[in-house]
Design a protein around this motif. Structure first.
Motif, PDB file in Angstrom:
ATOM      1  N   THR A  40       0.832  -1.204   0.000  1.00 17.78           N
ATOM      2  CA  THR A  40       0.000   0.000   0.000  1.00 17.78           C
ATOM      3  C   THR A  40       0.870   1.259   0.000  1.00 17.78           C
ATOM      4  N   GLN A  41       1.955   1.257   0.776  1.00 15.96           N
ATOM      5  CA  GLN A  41       2.857   2.410   0.806  1.00 15.96           C
ATOM      6  C   GLN A  41       3.501   2.636  -0.560  1.00 15.96           C
ATOM      7  N   ILE A  42       3.880   1.559  -1.217  1.00 21.50           N
ATOM      8  CA  ILE A  42       4.483   1.684  -2.551  1.00 21.50           C
ATOM      9  C   ILE A  42       3.430   2.166  -3.535  1.00 21.50           C
ATOM     10  N   ASP A  43       2.245   1.535  -3.521  1.00 23.93           N
ATOM     11  CA  ASP A  43       1.170   1.931  -4.434  1.00 23.93           C
ATOM     12  C   ASP A  43       0.762   3.387  -4.235  1.00 23.93           C
ATOM     13  N   SER A  44       0.924   3.905  -3.020  1.00 23.24           N
ATOM     14  CA  SER A  44       0.569   5.295  -2.715  1.00 23.24           C
ATOM     15  C   SER A  44       1.669   6.284  -3.103  1.00 23.24           C
ATOM     16  N   GLY A  45       2.800   5.777  -3.599  1.00 23.72           N
ATOM     17  CA  GLY A  45       3.892   6.650  -4.016  1.00 23.72           C
ATOM     18  C   GLY A  45       4.718   7.210  -2.874  1.00 23.72           C
ATOM     19  N   LEU A  46       4.669   6.548  -1.718  1.00 24.07           N
ATOM     20  CA  LEU A  46       5.367   7.067  -0.539  1.00 24.07           C
ATOM     21  C   LEU A  46       6.812   6.598  -0.419  1.00 24.07           C
ATOM     22  N   LEU A  47       7.210   5.543  -1.149  1.00 22.39           N
ATOM     23  CA  LEU A  47       8.585   5.041  -1.066  1.00 22.39           C
ATOM     24  C   LEU A  47       9.417   5.739  -2.139  1.00 22.39           C
ATOM     25  N   ILE A  48      10.350   6.552  -1.693  1.00 21.90           N
ATOM     26  CA  ILE A  48      11.120   7.404  -2.604  1.00 21.90           C
ATOM     27  C   ILE A  48      12.612   7.256  -2.324  1.00 21.90           C
ATOM     28  N   PHE A  49      13.391   7.299  -3.396  1.00 15.16           N
ATOM     29  CA  PHE A  49      14.846   7.321  -3.275  1.00 15.16           C
ATOM     30  C   PHE A  49      15.328   8.685  -3.748  1.00 15.16           C
ATOM     31  N   LYS A  50      16.147   9.337  -2.914  1.00 12.98           N
ATOM     32  CA  LYS A  50      16.739  10.630  -3.264  1.00 12.98           C
ATOM     33  C   LYS A  50      18.249  10.447  -3.331  1.00 12.98           C
ATOM     34  N   PRO A  51      18.843  10.628  -4.522  1.00  9.61           N
ATOM     35  CA  PRO A  51      20.300  10.501  -4.622  1.00  9.61           C
ATOM     36  C   PRO A  51      20.995  11.703  -3.978  1.00  9.61           C
ATOM     37  N   GLY A  52      22.260  11.541  -3.676  1.00 11.16           N
ATOM     38  CA  GLY A  52      23.043  12.658  -3.157  1.00 11.16           C
ATOM     39  C   GLY A  52      23.223  13.711  -4.240  1.00 11.16           C
ATOM     40  N   ASP A  53      23.367  14.953  -3.858  1.00  8.85           N
ATOM     41  CA  ASP A  53      23.541  16.040  -4.822  1.00  8.85           C
ATOM     42  C   ASP A  53      24.799  15.826  -5.656  1.00  8.85           C
ATOM     43  N   ASP A  54      24.640  16.000  -6.955  1.00 15.19           N
ATOM     44  CA  ASP A  54      25.744  15.913  -7.923  1.00 15.19           C
ATOM     45  C   ASP A  54      26.468  14.577  -7.899  1.00 15.19           C
ATOM     46  N   GLU A  55      25.763  13.507  -7.523  1.00 17.98           N
ATOM     47  CA  GLU A  55      26.356  12.166  -7.531  1.00 17.98           C
ATOM     48  C   GLU A  55      25.696  11.333  -8.621  1.00 17.98           C
ATOM     49  N   ASN A  56      26.471  10.414  -9.191  1.00 13.91           N
ATOM     50  CA  ASN A  56      25.929   9.497 -10.189  1.00 13.91           C
ATOM     51  C   ASN A  56      26.831   8.280 -10.283  1.00 13.91           C
ATOM     52  N   GLY A  57      26.412   7.302 -11.057  1.00 17.64           N
ATOM     53  CA  GLY A  57      27.194   6.095 -11.249  1.00 17.64           C
ATOM     54  C   GLY A  57      26.298   4.952 -11.652  1.00 17.64           C
ATOM     55  N   SER A  58      26.912   3.930 -12.171  1.00 17.77           N
ATOM     56  CA  SER A  58      26.137   2.769 -12.597  1.00 17.77           C
ATOM     57  C   SER A  58      26.910   1.501 -12.230  1.00 17.77           C
ATOM     58  N   PRO A  59      26.500   0.785 -11.201  1.00 21.61           N
ATOM     59  CA  PRO A  59      25.353   1.106 -10.348  1.00 21.61           C
ATOM     60  C   PRO A  59      25.724   2.193  -9.347  1.00 21.61           C
ATOM     61  N   TYR A  60      24.738   2.968  -8.984  1.00 24.91           N
ATOM     62  CA  TYR A  60      24.963   4.066  -8.038  1.00 24.91           C
ATOM     63  C   TYR A  60      24.894   3.545  -6.594  1.00 24.91           C
ATOM     64  N   THR A  61      23.851   2.796  -6.280  1.00 24.05           N
ATOM     65  CA  THR A  61      23.693   2.192  -4.964  1.00 24.05           C
ATOM     66  C   THR A  61      22.705   1.043  -5.074  1.00 24.05           C
ATOM     67  N   ASN A  62      22.534   0.300  -4.005  1.00 26.87           N
ATOM     68  CA  ASN A  62      21.563  -0.792  -4.013  1.00 26.87           C
ATOM     69  C   ASN A  62      21.131  -1.096  -2.585  1.00 26.87           C
ATOM     70  N   PHE A  63      20.111  -1.929  -2.482  1.00 30.13           N
ATOM     71  CA  PHE A  63      19.670  -2.436  -1.189  1.00 30.13           C
ATOM     72  C   PHE A  63      19.050  -3.797  -1.415  1.00 30.13           C
ATOM     73  N   GLN A  64      19.032  -4.590  -0.376  1.00 31.79           N
ATOM     74  CA  GLN A  64      18.438  -5.921  -0.467  1.00 31.79           C
ATOM     75  C   GLN A  64      17.122  -5.930   0.294  1.00 31.79           C
ATOM     76  N   PHE A  65      16.188  -6.752  -0.190  1.00 33.95           N
ATOM     77  CA  PHE A  65      14.871  -6.853   0.440  1.00 33.95           C
ATOM     78  C   PHE A  65      14.354  -8.268   0.322  1.00 33.95           C
ATOM     79  N   ASP A  66      13.352  -8.561   1.119  1.00 33.35           N
ATOM     80  CA  ASP A  66      12.745  -9.880   1.139  1.00 33.35           C
ATOM     81  C   ASP A  66      11.224  -9.706   1.211  1.00 33.35           C
ATOM     82  N   TRP A  67      10.509 -10.164   0.179  1.00 32.68           N
ATOM     83  CA  TRP A  67       9.048 -10.097   0.149  1.00 32.68           C
ATOM     84  C   TRP A  67       8.454 -11.119   1.118  1.00 32.68           C
ATOM     85  N   HIS A  68       7.378 -10.768   1.789  1.00 35.47           N
ATOM     86  CA  HIS A  68       6.650 -11.722   2.605  1.00 35.47           C
ATOM     87  C   HIS A  68       5.221 -11.220   2.839  1.00 35.47           C
ATOM     88  N   ASN A  69       4.412 -12.057   3.446  1.00 35.05           N
ATOM     89  CA  ASN A  69       3.013 -11.683   3.731  1.00 35.05           C
ATOM     90  C   ASN A  69       2.852 -11.298   5.173  1.00 35.05           C
TER      91      ASN A  69
END
Length: 103
Positions: free
Chosen positions: A74-103
């Protein structure tokens, strides 16, 4: 031994925040409708991952999320999960995170 194929990372412009959608977390051949939430296993090491709790489209103190926090569909569907990069930073890959889906 088979390893899952990870979803492709979103592409974004430098200095522009990104609002995640559920499909950003979808794995091939997995029905995403079965999952209600996920838990962050690791935090981002660059930029800020946050819930835009007050929906002002800006990162405010207290909105940052990280390892062990849960994110609901619901939080994702509502557009509340946002990633903000650091100012004037870039790269490929720039950053990452790990997650685990569950009910």
């Amino acid at each position: 031994l088979a390893f899952p194929v990870v979803p492709p990372a979103p592409t974004m412009n430098e200095d522009v925040s990104y609002s995640f959608i559920v499909e950003d977390f979808a794995f091939p051949n997995v029905t995403i409708n079965l999952f209600e939430k996920f838990k962050l296993i690791t935090s981002v090491d660059k930029g800020v991952l946050y819930f835009d709790i007050n929906e002002n489209n800006s990162y405010d103190d207290g909105e940052e999320i990280g390892a062990d926090d849960e994110v609901t569909r619901t939080q994702i569907d509502s557009g509340l999960l946002i990633f903000k990069p650091g100012d004037d930073e870039n790269g490929s890959p720039y950053t990452n995170f790990q997650f685990d889906w569950h009910n």
